[in-house]
Design a protein around this motif. Structure first.
Motif, PDB file in Angstrom:
ATOM      1  N   GLN A 107      10.588   2.113  10.725  1.00 56.90           N
ATOM      2  CA  GLN A 107      10.167   2.236   9.477  1.00 56.90           C
ATOM      3  C   GLN A 107       9.114   2.995   9.392  1.00 56.90           C
ATOM      4  O   GLN A 107       8.857   4.188   8.587  1.00 56.90           O
ATOM      5  N   LEU A 108       7.655   2.603   9.954  1.00 59.78           N
ATOM      6  CA  LEU A 108       6.488   3.390   9.998  1.00 59.78           C
ATOM      7  C   LEU A 108       6.492   3.786  11.627  1.00 59.78           C
ATOM      8  O   LEU A 108       6.713   3.165  12.846  1.00 59.78           O
TER       9      LEU A 108
ATOM     10  N   ARG B 271       1.284   4.867   9.643  1.00 61.91           N
ATOM     11  CA  ARG B 271       2.016   6.461   8.925  1.00 61.91           C
ATOM     12  C   ARG B 271       3.254   6.210   8.261  1.00 61.91           C
ATOM     13  O   ARG B 271       4.208   5.333   9.656  1.00 61.91           O
ATOM     14  N   ARG B 272       3.864   7.132   7.794  1.00 67.00           N
ATOM     15  CA  ARG B 272       5.220   6.941   8.078  1.00 67.00           C
ATOM     16  C   ARG B 272       6.108   8.159   8.593  1.00 67.00           C
ATOM     17  O   ARG B 272       5.689   8.576   8.472  1.00 67.00           O
TER      18      ARG B 272
ATOM     19  N   GLY C 221       3.297  12.425   9.327  1.00 66.53           N
ATOM     20  CA  GLY C 221       2.523  12.247   8.229  1.00 66.53           C
ATOM     21  C   GLY C 221       0.867  11.341   7.949  1.00 66.53           C
ATOM     22  O   GLY C 221       0.410  11.898   8.929  1.00 66.53           O
TER      23      GLY C 221
ATOM     24  N   LEU D  24       2.372   1.226  -2.676  1.00 65.68           N
ATOM     25  CA  LEU D  24       3.428   2.394  -2.293  1.00 65.68           C
ATOM     26  C   LEU D  24       3.828   3.036  -2.830  1.00 65.68           C
ATOM     27  O   LEU D  24       4.216   4.556  -2.691  1.00 65.68           O
TER      28      LEU D  24
ATOM     29  N   LEU E 167       4.054   8.155  -3.306  1.00 70.17           N
ATOM     30  CA  LEU E 167       5.204   8.301  -2.917  1.00 70.17           C
ATOM     31  C   LEU E 167       5.737   9.904  -3.758  1.00 70.17           C
ATOM     32  O   LEU E 167       5.105   9.684  -4.550  1.00 70.17           O
TER      33      LEU E 167
END
Length: 145
Positions: A58-59, A85-86, A93, A125, A129
């Motif tokens: 995911q990251l 980072r995403r 990201g 978090l 977003l």
């Protein structure tokens, strides 16, 4: 029991954690270890490994830096930062940091039997977003004293 060596080894493990080294969790965690964070609550080293394997999917480039440690007779508290980072973000990201702490308890062999992570998912978090971040920031300002 003096767990300094176990804590030092665990910190080194986390600070060098990679998709390949996730396989080494059994060296540091008991078979039936308990783990809880804001999104997961599992028992068993295999389930714990699954959480970190998922993290790497995911990251982008997640890494832990332990900033402080407090040792107790059968446990420890680690204050840490997770940099990442995403993956789905354009261009890798923006660099992000989650700050948290882990409360750990060890067995007589020096393996982790209980691991509870504390960090503020809303601040660290959700506020970052694009979809719900504005709402989280609005609520935070509205509820502040």
């Amino acid at each position: 029991m003096n767990n300094t060596a176990s804590v030092n080894a665990l910190i080194a493990f986390y600070e060098d954690l990679s998709p390949v080294s996730v396989a080494r969790f059994p060296e540091f965690y008991a078979d039936d270890a308990f783990f809880k964070d804001p999104f997961n609550e599992v028992r068993g080293v295999v389930s714990i490994q699954g959480i970190f394997t998922h993290m790497f999917r995911q990251l982008s480039a997640p890494r832990f830096v332990v900033r402080e440690r407090v040792l107790a007779e059968n446990g420890a508290l680690l204050v840490w930062e997770m940099h990442f980072r995403r993956v789905l973000a354009r261009g890798g990201g923006e660099a992000q940091v989650i700050r948290g702490a882990s409360h750990l308890k060890f067995d007589a062999a020096g393996k982790v039997v209980w691991h509870r992570d504390y960090w503020d998912a809303a601040e660290e978090l959700y506020e970052k977003l694009s979809g719900i971040g504005w709402l989280m920031r609005f609520l935070k300002k509205r509820l502040a004293a």
